[in-house]
Structures are given as C-alpha cells and as structure tokens.
Design a protein around this motif. Structure first.
Motif, PDB file in Angstrom:
ATOM      1  N   ASP A 115       0.832  -1.197   0.000  1.00 29.77           N
ATOM      2  CA  ASP A 115       0.000   0.000   0.000  1.00 29.77           C
ATOM      3  C   ASP A 115       0.870   1.251   0.000  1.00 29.77           C
ATOM      4  N   TYR A 116       1.226   1.723  -1.182  1.00 32.94           N
ATOM      5  CA  TYR A 116       2.068   2.917  -1.277  1.00 32.94           C
ATOM      6  C   TYR A 116       1.305   4.180  -0.886  1.00 32.94           C
ATOM      7  N   ALA A 117      -0.040   4.133  -0.902  1.00 34.67           N
ATOM      8  CA  ALA A 117      -0.839   5.327  -0.621  1.00 34.67           C
ATOM      9  C   ALA A 117      -0.601   5.846   0.785  1.00 34.67           C
ATOM     10  N   ARG A 118      -0.191   4.972   1.688  1.00 34.88           N
ATOM     11  CA  ARG A 118       0.071   5.393   3.068  1.00 34.88           C
ATOM     12  C   ARG A 118       1.512   5.860   3.276  1.00 34.88           C
ATOM     13  N   LYS A 119       2.294   5.805   2.240  1.00 36.83           N
ATOM     14  CA  LYS A 119       3.712   6.154   2.355  1.00 36.83           C
ATOM     15  C   LYS A 119       3.966   7.549   1.783  1.00 36.83           C
ATOM     16  N   LYS A 120       4.861   8.277   2.424  1.00 38.04           N
ATOM     17  CA  LYS A 120       5.330   9.527   1.842  1.00 38.04           C
ATOM     18  C   LYS A 120       6.387   9.173   0.807  1.00 38.04           C
ATOM     19  N   ILE A 121       6.402   9.911  -0.290  1.00 37.08           N
ATOM     20  CA  ILE A 121       7.310   9.604  -1.401  1.00 37.08           C
ATOM     21  C   ILE A 121       8.160  10.826  -1.720  1.00 37.08           C
ATOM     22  N   ILE A 122       9.464  10.607  -1.806  1.00 39.54           N
ATOM     23  CA  ILE A 122      10.393  11.673  -2.204  1.00 39.54           C
ATOM     24  C   ILE A 122      11.065  11.255  -3.498  1.00 39.54           C
ATOM     25  N   ASP A 123      10.988  12.115  -4.490  1.00 42.33           N
ATOM     26  CA  ASP A 123      11.693  11.865  -5.745  1.00 42.33           C
ATOM     27  C   ASP A 123      12.864  12.845  -5.826  1.00 42.33           C
ATOM     28  N   ALA A 124      14.077  12.327  -5.615  1.00 42.45           N
ATOM     29  CA  ALA A 124      15.263  13.179  -5.619  1.00 42.45           C
ATOM     30  C   ALA A 124      15.474  13.840  -6.973  1.00 42.45           C
ATOM     31  N   GLN A 125      14.992  13.197  -8.052  1.00 42.87           N
ATOM     32  CA  GLN A 125      15.129  13.797  -9.377  1.00 42.87           C
ATOM     33  C   GLN A 125      14.310  15.077  -9.475  1.00 42.87           C
TER      34      GLN A 125
END
Length: 271
Positions: A115-125
């Motif tokens: 369940d990625y929806a509960r995760k914060k996501i950082i895109d370094a690009q």
C-alpha cells in the motif's frame, strides 16, 4: 548530515527488461533503508524476469538471460521486500514516473499487498530538476564533486541517490522552491513530509494518467479528456471507464479509476 526521519525511509532503484510498466519485468532491485536512529540497512537481488531480456536493455545495465537464468523471480522475493519496506516511506531518483509504478505493478501481479498510498514519497530527481535541472550522474558530480562509478547498476545508483538526497537537503534547506511562473510553491526542509509534498503531491495514480489540479480535483492527464474532471467524464461518458479497464493501462491506474468511480457513484459500479 543526518536526515530527520519519523519513519524508516527506503531508497530504492530498479533495473528492468524495458520501460513498459504493464509488460516489462524487474531484473535487479536494491534498497537502502535509512532508520530514524541513523542505522542503514541494505537489501538487493538480481532476478529472473521470466521473460527474455532485450539486447538494448542488456546494453544499458549489462545483465543477460544467462546471468539471470538461475536467479529467483520477483514472485519468490516479493513477500521479503514487502516486509523489508513495511512501515517505511519511499525515495529514489525518477521513482514517481517509473520505479514505483513498476514495483507496484509487480507486487499486484504476484498478489502481495503493498500500500504505497500510506507512504510519503520523495523523488530526488524532482528536487534536482526544480533546483538544478539534470541527471543522476550529473547530480552526483554536482552535489558531491565525484564521478559516479558503475552507473546503471541498481546498487550503485541506489547508493548514489542516497548521497545526492542528503546533499540536496543540506544545500537547499531553508530555500524557497519557485515554479515556472515565478511563484513560490514551497520550501526545502529537512522533513520527509515536506519533501514528499513538493515532489509527489499532485499524483492520483503512479503512471500519471490522472493528477490533481490546483483545486485538488482529480483530472485526466492524457488523451481526449485531458484536464477534465475524472468523475464528470465517467458520468458523461460511462463507456470511457470500460475502455480504460479493458485497455493496456497499469493495474494501479485501473484500481484508482475504480476507486474514483465508486466514490462518485455512491459505491456502485453501475451506470
């Protein structure tokens, strides 16, 4: 420096047979897990994609069918990686457009819940492009003044992304982020939630077929209905839902589309 973390942060990279989310497969995965206490955990595998590796793909990452014939498949390791990344936020380089959609598709394909929806996501690009506008090798040279060795191996790229992300926060902390219209859209902070909002807050599905507009409304981001509200389109043209569900779209896109339709139609899939 040390990144301020409330949850573990899994920085990862994939090498694949190609770039088609629905048809291609993972052949290498590497994860660096940064813990709030500063501990660093690592997990990586070369995988048998169960489909032939195209020659053009081999030229990119160096892996051949012979190299992977005795390796486990993603299905063999899926539960281990889901457990390793459980409770952690996610980060990587260009993960929003490719790595996360590919990883989620593989998890969905094997029936393992992720369940990625509960995760914060950082895109370094995205941070890099917002502040400097370049590639991972250039970012590594720019931020660390070093040449990236063994580029396009998952382990080297993952380690490089971790170093770049830490250097980005150290360099830009406290600076405003300005968009193309010279408007302030945020500030770089040593905080996963802030960085996640800057790099991934407008996505609805990982493939970017649907996004949120400035009002926070879900709109289509492709085709004849681009920039139109998803719920409005599904009500005005019910067959569009069927076309997407039967089309060559990622499973995650179809799942998000169904969630929006259920919400818009009071929990019913009927027309």
């Amino acid at each position: 420096m040390k990144l301020n973390l409330k949850n573990p942060l899994c920085i990862f990279d994939l090498e694949t047979t190609g770039t088609n989310i629905t048809q291609d497969r993972i052949i290498e995965i590497a994860v660096v897990k940064m813990m709030p206490n500063g501990e660093i955990l690592r997990k990586s595998n070369v995988l048998n994609p169960t489909i032939p590796i195209p020659a053009e793909s081999t030229l990119f990452h160096g892996l051949t069918d012979e190299d992977v014939k005795d390796k486990p498949s993603f299905k063999d390791v899926a539960k281990d990686y889901a457990k390793f990344m459980e409770g952690a936020d996610l980060a990587g380089f260009n993960v929003l457009k490719f790595d996360i959609p590919m990883l989620v598709e593989e998890f969905l394909r094997t029936g393992v819940d992720f369940d990625y929806a509960r995760k914060k996501i950082i895109d370094a690009q995205k941070i890099f492009h917002m502040m400097e506008k370049r590639t991972l090798s250039a970012a590594y040279k720019f931020y660390l003044n070093k040449e990236l060795q063994n580029s396009h191996t998952a382990e080297a790229d993952t380690e490089a992304t971790m170093e770049v992300l830490l250097a980005q926060v150290e360099k830009y902390e406290g600076q405003d982020v300005i968009d193309g219209a010279n408007r302030k859209i945020g500030e770089i902070k040593n905080d996963v939630e802030t960085l996640s909002k800057l790099t991934s807050s407008d996505l609805v599905d990982l493939a970017g077929r649907m996004i949120k507009n400035q009002k926070g409304e879900e709109i289509f981001n492709f085709g004849k209905h681009k920039n139109k509200g998803v719920t409005a389109v599904l009500k005005e043209e019910p067959a569009y839902y069927d076309w997407m569900m039967n089309g060559d779209f990622p499973l995650d896109t179809k799942r998000k589309l169904t969630e929006i339709k259920l919400r818009g139609f009071g929990g019913k899939l009927g027309r």
